[in-house]
Motif scaffolding. Structure first.
Motif, short mmCIF file in Angstrom:
data_model
loop_
_atom_site.label_atom_id
_atom_site.label_comp_id
_atom_site.label_asym_id
_atom_site.label_seq_id
_atom_site.Cartn_x
_atom_site.Cartn_y
_atom_site.Cartn_z
N THR A 203 -38.54 9.16 -16.21
CA THR A 203 -39.34 10.24 -16.83
C THR A 203 -38.47 10.97 -17.84
N ILE A 204 -39.06 11.25 -19.01
CA ILE A 204 -38.30 11.87 -20.11
C ILE A 204 -39.09 13.08 -20.63
N ALA A 205 -38.41 14.22 -20.71
CA ALA A 205 -38.99 15.44 -21.30
C ALA A 205 -38.27 15.75 -22.61
N PHE A 206 -39.04 15.98 -23.66
CA PHE A 206 -38.48 16.34 -24.96
C PHE A 206 -38.70 17.85 -25.18
N LEU A 207 -37.64 18.64 -25.03
CA LEU A 207 -37.74 20.10 -25.14
C LEU A 207 -37.60 20.51 -26.61
N ASP A 208 -38.46 21.44 -27.02
CA ASP A 208 -38.41 22.00 -28.38
C ASP A 208 -37.26 23.00 -28.45
N ALA A 209 -36.15 22.57 -29.07
CA ALA A 209 -34.94 23.41 -29.09
C ALA A 209 -35.16 24.70 -29.88
N THR A 210 -35.95 24.63 -30.94
CA THR A 210 -36.15 25.82 -31.79
C THR A 210 -36.95 26.88 -31.06
N LYS A 211 -38.08 26.47 -30.43
CA LYS A 211 -38.88 27.44 -29.69
C LYS A 211 -38.11 28.01 -28.51
N LEU A 212 -37.30 27.14 -27.87
CA LEU A 212 -36.52 27.59 -26.73
C LEU A 212 -35.52 28.66 -27.15
N LYS A 213 -34.88 28.48 -28.32
CA LYS A 213 -33.93 29.50 -28.79
C LYS A 213 -34.65 30.78 -29.20
N GLU A 214 -35.81 30.64 -29.89
CA GLU A 214 -36.55 31.83 -30.31
C GLU A 214 -37.08 32.62 -29.12
N MET A 215 -37.21 31.93 -27.97
CA MET A 215 -37.68 32.63 -26.77
C MET A 215 -36.65 33.65 -26.31
N TYR A 216 -35.39 33.32 -26.48
CA TYR A 216 -34.32 34.18 -25.96
C TYR A 216 -33.54 34.90 -27.06
N PHE A 217 -33.80 34.55 -28.30
CA PHE A 217 -33.15 35.23 -29.42
C PHE A 217 -34.22 35.61 -30.44
N ASN A 218 -34.09 36.80 -31.04
CA ASN A 218 -35.01 37.21 -32.10
C ASN A 218 -34.79 36.35 -33.35
N LYS A 219 -35.85 36.21 -34.17
CA LYS A 219 -35.72 35.45 -35.40
C LYS A 219 -34.70 36.08 -36.34
N GLU A 220 -34.61 37.41 -36.30
CA GLU A 220 -33.67 38.11 -37.19
C GLU A 220 -32.24 38.03 -36.69
N ASP A 221 -32.04 37.55 -35.44
CA ASP A 221 -30.70 37.47 -34.85
C ASP A 221 -29.94 36.33 -35.51
N ASP A 222 -28.84 36.67 -36.21
CA ASP A 222 -28.07 35.65 -36.92
C ASP A 222 -26.88 35.15 -36.12
N ARG A 223 -26.80 35.42 -34.82
CA ARG A 223 -25.72 34.88 -33.99
C ARG A 223 -25.87 33.37 -33.85
N GLN A 224 -24.75 32.67 -33.83
CA GLN A 224 -24.75 31.23 -33.62
C GLN A 224 -24.68 30.95 -32.12
N PHE A 225 -25.48 29.99 -31.66
CA PHE A 225 -25.62 29.70 -30.23
C PHE A 225 -25.26 28.23 -29.99
N ILE A 226 -24.42 27.98 -28.98
CA ILE A 226 -23.91 26.64 -28.68
C ILE A 226 -24.03 26.38 -27.18
N ILE A 227 -24.48 25.16 -26.83
CA ILE A 227 -24.48 24.70 -25.44
C ILE A 227 -23.56 23.49 -25.36
N MET A 228 -22.55 23.55 -24.48
CA MET A 228 -21.56 22.47 -24.34
C MET A 228 -21.69 21.82 -22.97
N ASN A 229 -21.47 20.50 -22.96
CA ASN A 229 -21.50 19.74 -21.71
C ASN A 229 -20.19 19.93 -20.96
N GLU A 230 -20.17 19.34 -19.78
CA GLU A 230 -18.97 19.48 -18.93
C GLU A 230 -17.76 18.84 -19.57
N ASP A 231 -17.97 17.76 -20.33
CA ASP A 231 -16.85 17.07 -20.97
C ASP A 231 -16.44 17.69 -22.29
#
Length: 761
Positions: A203-231
């Protein structure tokens, strides 16, 4: 002022020094507060960013767990398992695709859940290379080569993933090219997959990365956001400006690092073995603090500057009276005494002398007569007889009062000159005496003065108008109206004022009221401003018609035209001042015409006529003035016309005789053997108007005669005077006279009939 600063023992130096010390202490306190404020604000911004990242990490963690739970439930769904059995036992051509309907319903239930932020949800069956997603079932190769396309995620990637280790796998975010029925689009997606060991499907889920970020960050927020794996690989980043090499190492006990001009904040998700990082520009973090610091610094600087200015102001204000007293004392008897503040020492030692000097100054000021002397001198210049003691009483007046102004207009007649007995304004002097006696008989506390050669002023000390004032005014009016063949008086009464300081206001009020006087042959008493009438001026068409007849020598028309206009003023709100303005306006127009004809001494002519306008008061006087103005002007114009060269006379006579023909400037130029351009300039130079204006003025003048003397209709008159188009004739007639020909004829018929219906024609 600097010389007082140099004296360290001076009063102003000590006062200013105290002010300066207080200002410096307050400024130092504010600067120290700024430092603490900036430090506290910066720490607060860092803590706020850490808290925001912590909340974001918790939300992402919760969301990933929710999606994982959904994938797990979907993986073991009975319809998913049932379709898997078909793919293992049957060929792709023999699959019962109708059984996929219930599976699609399950997929769509989750895929269209707005809380999961999914772009798509799919089940991939490896054996028959079939994929079931929210839109239906299709070949897996077609799915990943046409509908969900990314070079890093081809079909081979998902086939290889099925043979690798089992469980949940969060894949790197990539931009997918998605082909739909109506449109194609590019979307940033994060794939999340689940399968068991040696399983045929996943089973494969394709998450909308843009909507997911806008959910937790305002559109006017110019902070850069990064998610890193364990490696240490980057699963998702909101901007490509930050790479893995740019991310610093974080000590175990620190959640942020300042590298160059950027703050890096880190938060660890131990459940999913993910690291969340936000990158904030140092200038962005300190923008609020910098703005606040600049604002506070400006406020402190302004406060210090204002404090210095106020200190100097109050220091001078405190020192000035002491310095003046010191100078007055030192001029009498200088005494040198030692003291910490020598100004106060001088005041203390010379107090008795200072009091005596104050008494002398007050006595001297009380005896000064500068204001009264000024009034008396002005009256002598104007040859006005006045009593200086009356002015002294007025200057000291402190009670309520109102002013009665008598504006005297002398008629320029031999009888009036005889009454003056060779002395200018003798009538005004006797009238002032009579007014003084009459008002004093009815009212107490009055002063009557002559302030101008034609103005008599009565000051009544009372809190309101009384019946006694009405009786006095009625008596004065009866006497004045008996002598109206010699002079006319307009009386204006002001509002009630208090104290001599408001004398100017009261005087200005009565001057304004007297301008409301009407052009009538009797005494007027004006208590309040009348409703203002519209300015009595001629329209542009009326002026053109008047001046055209004036140049044509039609004196009787000009006189009759103005007399009709003046008759309209009888009984209306028109004032004498407005009629004088009208007369001055017409005089200016006449002067321009005379100047165009080359008349000499225009300035002297204008000055003489202006003086005559000032002598006009009644309608009859204005009518007489206009009569003599037009007679003099037409005679000058006629004389100038006779002196003109024969060429212009021939031209004018030709236009006058052939105006009814189709006459043109070119035809006239051929006759005179001149160019049309030169002839046009020549006519304009010699007469002040151009060829077409002359021609139209003659035609309209003739049309007015025909309208008045004949019963011809409008079209016949138009043809007789040279207009082949009756519409052009009507338009030109209205332009010059202001009314159409038919309306003009009706006006003539009405004017030739009096109010009792008697016709004078």
């Amino acid at each position: 002022m600097l010389k007082y600063f140099r004296k360290r023992r001076s009063f102003i130096f000590n006062i200013y020094l105290c002010f300066l010390i207080i200002i410096l202490l307050l400024a130092s306190f504010h600067l120290f507060s700024f430092q603490l404020f900036n430090k506290s604000l910066q720490n607060e911004v860092i803590q706020n960013n850490q808290m925001l990242l912590r909340n974001t990490t918790e939300r992402y963690q919760t969301h990933f767990e929710r999606v994982k739970s959904m994938l797990f439930d979907l993986y073991y769904n009975e319809y998913v398992v049932a379709f898997n059995k078909q793919t293992l036992t049957k060929d792709k051509e023999n699959l019962e695709y109708y059984s996929v309907i219930k599976l699609l319903k399950e997929l769509r239930t989750h895929a269209y859940n707005p809380m999961l932020y999914l772009e798509n949800l799919a089940v991939y069956y490896k054996s028959d290379s079939v994929i079931v997603e929210k839109e239906g079932s299709l070949d897996a190769q077609l799915m990943f080569s046409h509908f969900f396309v990314n070079d890093d995620y081809p079909l081979a990637f998902w086939e290889e993933l099925g043979t690798a280790g089992a469980g949940y796998k969060l894949h790197k975010e990539r931009s997918f090219r998605i082909a739909g029925l109506n449109e194609n689009k590019e979307m940033s997606l994060i794939p999340l997959s689940f399968h068991t060991p040696s399983s045929n499907y996943q089973t494969i889920a394709f998450l909308d990365a843009t909507k997911l970020k806008e959910m937790y960050f305002n559109k006017e927020d110019d902070r850069q956001f990064i998610i890193m794996n364990e490696d240490g690989t980057i699963l998702y980043r909101s901007s490509d400006t930050i790479s893995v090499e740019d991310i610093p190492l974080f000590p175990a006990d620190e959640g942020y690092r300042l590298v160059g001009d950027q703050y890096f904040f880190k938060e660890r998700d131990t459940m999913n073995n993910l690291t969340f990082i936000t990158v904030v520009s140092y200038s962005h973090m300190t923008a609020g603090a910098r703005t606040a610091s600049i604002t506070m610094f400006i406020m402190v600087a302004a406060s210090v500057l204002l404090g210095l200015m106020i200190s100097i102001f109050f220091s001078r204000k405190l020192h000035r009276p002491l310095h003046q007293i010191m100078n007055s004392i030192m001029q009498q008897k200088p005494i040198l005494q030692q003291s910490d503040i020598h100004e106060l020492d001088l005041i203390h030692r010379n107090l008795h002398e200072l009091i005596k000097e104050k008494d002398n100054i007050n006595k001297e000021l009380a005896e000064k007569q500068s204001l009264l002397t000024h009034y008396g001198y002005i009256n002598k210049l104007k040859a006005i007889t006045s009593d200086i003691h009356e002015w002294r009483d007025i200057a000291l007046m402190n009670e309520a009062f109102y002013i009665v102004l008598f504006h005297l207009h002398l008629r320029n007649t031999p009888e009036t000159a005889q009454m003056n007995q060779g002395q200018p304004h003798k009538i005004a002097y006797y009238l002032k005496k009579y007014i003084d006696v009459t008002i004093s008989e009815h009212l107490q506390g009055t002063h009557t003065l002559q302030i101008e050669n034609n103005q008599i002023l009565s000051i009544v000390q009372a809190a309101d108008w009384t019946d006694e004032l009405d009786e006095a005014m009625s008596k004065i009016k009866r006497i004045v109206d008996r002598d109206n063949e010699h002079y006319i008086v307009a009386v204006s009464i002001s509002s009630v004022y208090r104290g001599s300081s408001e004398f100017n206001k009261a005087y200005e009020e009565v001057l304004q009221l007297v301008r409301s006087a009407k052009p009538i042959d009797e005494c007027q008493i004006i208590r309040e401003a009348a409703a203002s009438a519209h300015p009595f001026i001629l329209s542009l068409q009326q002026e053109q018609e008047l001046y055209a007849n004036l140049q044509a020598g039609n004196t009787s028309f000009c006189i009759s035209y103005l007399n009709q206009a003046l008759e309209q003023c009888r009984g209306s709100l028109t004032t004498v001042a407005q009629l004088q303005q009208l007369a001055e306006s017409i005089l200016n127009g006449v002067a321009k015409i005379l100047e165009a004809y080359g008349s000499d001494e225009i300035t002297a002519f204008r000055d003489m006529q202006t003086d005559q306008i000032r002598e006009c008061w009644t309608i009859e006087q204005f009518s007489h003035y206009f009569c003599q103005l037009f007679r003099i002007s037409t005679s000058i114009i006629q004389a100038k016309k006779e002196d003109q060269p024969s060429t212009i006379s021939i031209i004018m006579n030709h236009i006058e005789q052939r105006f009814a023909e189709d006459l043109s400037l070119d035809e006239l130029a051929d006759m005179m053997q001149l160019s049309p351009a030169y002839l046009s300039v020549y006519i304009k130079e010699k007469t002040g108007t151009n060829f077409s204006e002359h021609l139209n003025a003659i035609r309209i003048r003739k049309a007015k005669q025909l309208l008045s003397d004949t019963a011809l209709n409008i079209q016949d008159i138009s043809l007789q005077i040279g207009y082949r188009n009756v519409t052009s004739f009507i338009r030109m007639f209205k332009k010059i006279t202001g009314v159409p020909p038919g309306e003009y004829r009706k006006q003539l018929q009405w004017e030739n009939t009096d109010y009792f219906g008697t016709s004078y024609s």
